[in-house]
Design a protein around this motif. Structure first.
Motif, short mmCIF file in Angstrom:
data_model
loop_
_atom_site.label_atom_id
_atom_site.label_comp_id
_atom_site.label_asym_id
_atom_site.label_seq_id
_atom_site.Cartn_x
_atom_site.Cartn_y
_atom_site.Cartn_z
N TRP A 61 20.32 0.65 -8.65
CA TRP A 61 19.12 1.01 -9.39
C TRP A 61 19.42 1.16 -10.88
N PRO A 62 18.55 0.68 -11.76
CA PRO A 62 17.29 0.07 -11.37
C PRO A 62 17.35 -1.40 -11.03
N ASN A 63 18.23 -2.15 -11.71
CA ASN A 63 18.16 -3.58 -11.41
C ASN A 63 19.45 -4.34 -11.71
N ASP A 64 20.59 -3.75 -11.42
CA ASP A 64 21.84 -4.52 -11.42
C ASP A 64 22.03 -5.05 -10.01
N ILE A 65 22.50 -6.29 -9.93
CA ILE A 65 22.70 -6.86 -8.61
C ILE A 65 24.20 -7.02 -8.35
N TYR A 66 24.61 -6.53 -7.20
CA TYR A 66 26.03 -6.51 -6.85
C TYR A 66 26.31 -7.44 -5.67
N LEU A 67 27.45 -8.11 -5.76
CA LEU A 67 27.95 -8.92 -4.65
C LEU A 67 29.36 -8.40 -4.35
N ALA A 102 27.16 -8.78 -10.41
CA ALA A 102 27.07 -10.23 -10.63
C ALA A 102 25.89 -10.58 -11.53
N VAL A 103 24.88 -9.70 -11.58
CA VAL A 103 23.66 -10.00 -12.34
C VAL A 103 23.20 -8.74 -13.06
N GLY A 104 22.76 -8.92 -14.31
CA GLY A 104 22.09 -7.85 -15.04
C GLY A 104 20.70 -8.31 -15.43
N ILE A 105 19.78 -7.37 -15.48
CA ILE A 105 18.37 -7.70 -15.79
C ILE A 105 17.89 -6.77 -16.89
N LEU A 106 17.24 -7.34 -17.86
CA LEU A 106 16.72 -6.57 -19.01
C LEU A 106 15.24 -6.88 -19.18
N CYS A 107 14.38 -5.88 -18.88
CA CYS A 107 12.93 -6.06 -19.01
C CYS A 107 12.47 -5.45 -20.32
N GLU A 108 11.68 -6.20 -21.05
CA GLU A 108 11.12 -5.71 -22.31
C GLU A 108 9.65 -6.10 -22.34
N SER A 109 8.84 -5.34 -23.08
CA SER A 109 7.42 -5.69 -23.09
C SER A 109 6.78 -5.37 -24.42
N ALA A 110 5.67 -6.03 -24.67
CA ALA A 110 4.84 -5.74 -25.83
C ALA A 110 3.44 -5.46 -25.31
N ALA A 111 2.93 -4.27 -25.59
CA ALA A 111 1.62 -3.88 -25.08
C ALA A 111 0.52 -4.42 -25.98
N GLY A 112 -0.70 -4.13 -25.59
CA GLY A 112 -1.84 -4.52 -26.42
C GLY A 112 -2.53 -5.75 -25.87
#
Ligand code: BTN
Length: 340
Positions: free
Chosen positions: A192-198, A203-213
């Protein structure tokens, strides 16, 4: 915004409908100046574009990647947008348009730029090499040329923006399914929250970004270690990081097949973001490395020990502290006590 790693203030202007209708290739070409388009194909709703850098950066040039690591870019076959597109279903939303850049700072920045300009939802921006790849909490992300899949998805979910934080859980589950499709027999776990393990390594990283409006967008950036060997990782990461290749016996993998598996699974799961998010959370919990373990929780304000109990319906983490109090963790970072 909970679970989102960075909030960008809105810098929107109205979507460029005319551009989208008249041809996405020219739309992207105008936005991504300084790069030469070498391939355009398909009708406007099925665009695959591969970009090469200017003549000053010929392919095969040695690029310095990180301390002590120099790698010839042409050791591995190049990523071709068409070869990914050919493996995707016609009806998809995610990966409807695919761009492959030879080199950029961060694909998240390119996707955000496209988002501000009104590019269609589902646009996927890949780069062979990122010179300023970033991870969560402002960390640097190693993006070795042609070794991984470094890509960002431009999304405009049909949800109240307060619920866009669901993308974090959605991406983790979709990527985990994609890895298992690409590597039959492997089990992908989520830290949690969003690293992926093998096999116990990231093995994987995730980066969420946003712009509101109005006209806002979200960018989901995904970094997948595909063909690195152990020696390709900096010494400090060798015990903690892995690649799909390492996790599956050592033979190099076809990055097009892996990219397509990830996009297919993310696309198949996309409706659940709106209509069946409880099932996505349930799967994230079932795949979680944390449940029932003692954690150290790091937030911007404090650090404390707690037991991981469950995921909440919005994807945040419920923990129990030593004094019996229950807390909900919506951001920051957790580490498993007594673990790497
Ligand atoms: C993390 O584990 O901290 C998240 C890493 C996210 C890396 C990806 S690679 C593609 C996209 N572009 C970036 O600069 N970051 C994300």
């Amino acid at each position: 915004m909970p679970l989102f790693d960075e909030y960008r203030p809105s810098q929107q202007r109205r979507p460029r409908q005319k551009d989208a209708q008249n041809g996405l290739c020219s739309f992207f070409n105008r936005l991504l100046t300084g790069e030469e388009v070498i391939r355009k194909s398909g009708p406007p709703n099925r665009v695959a574009v591969t970009f090469l850098p200017s003549a000053a950066k010929p392919q095969g040039e040695a690029s310095r990647l990180s301390e002590g690591i120099t790698q010839e870019k042409n050791l591995a076959p190049p990523l071709e947008a068409d070869a990914i597109l050919a493996r995707l279903p016609e009806s998809r939303r995610i990966g409807r348009t695919i761009l492959v850049l030879e080199e950029t700072g961060s694909t998240n920045d390119v996707a955000a730029q496209l988002g501000r300009a009104g590019a269609p939802e589902g646009t996927a921006v890949f780069a062979e090499c990122q010179t300023a790849g970033r991870g969560r909490l402002s960390r640097r992300w190693e993006s070795q040329a042609r070794r991984g899949l470094w890509f960002s998805l431009l999304l405009r979910p049909a949800l109240a923006q307060a619920d866009w934080a669901r993308l974090t859980t959605w991406a983790a589950v979709g990527v985990a399914r994609g890895l298992e499709e690409a590597l039959p027999g492997c089990r992908a776990a989520i830290k949690w929250p969003n690293d992926i393990y093998l096999g116990g390594k990231k093995a994987v990283g995730i980066l969420c970004e946003s712009a509101a409006g109005p006209g806002g967008y979200a960018v989901v950036g995904i970094g997948v270690n595909v063909n690195q060997t152990r020696a390709d990782f900096p010494a400090e990461l060798q015990e903690r990081a892995t690649s799909l290749r390492n996790a599956s016996g050592g033979a190099p993998l076809d990055r097009h097949a892996a990219a397509a598996a990830l996009l297919r699974q993310l696309d198949a799961l996309y409706p659940a973001l709106e209509h069946d998010f409880a099932a996505v959370v349930a799967e994230a919990q079932a795949r979680s490395l944390l449940m029932g373990r003692t954690l150290t929780v790091h937030t911007p304000c404090e650090t404390y020990a707690a037991l991981a109990e469950a995921l909440e319906p919005d994807g945040s983490l419920r923990v129990r502290c030593a004094d019996g109090s229950v807390r909900r963790v919506a951001g920051g970072e957790v580490s498993i006590t007594g673990w790497q």
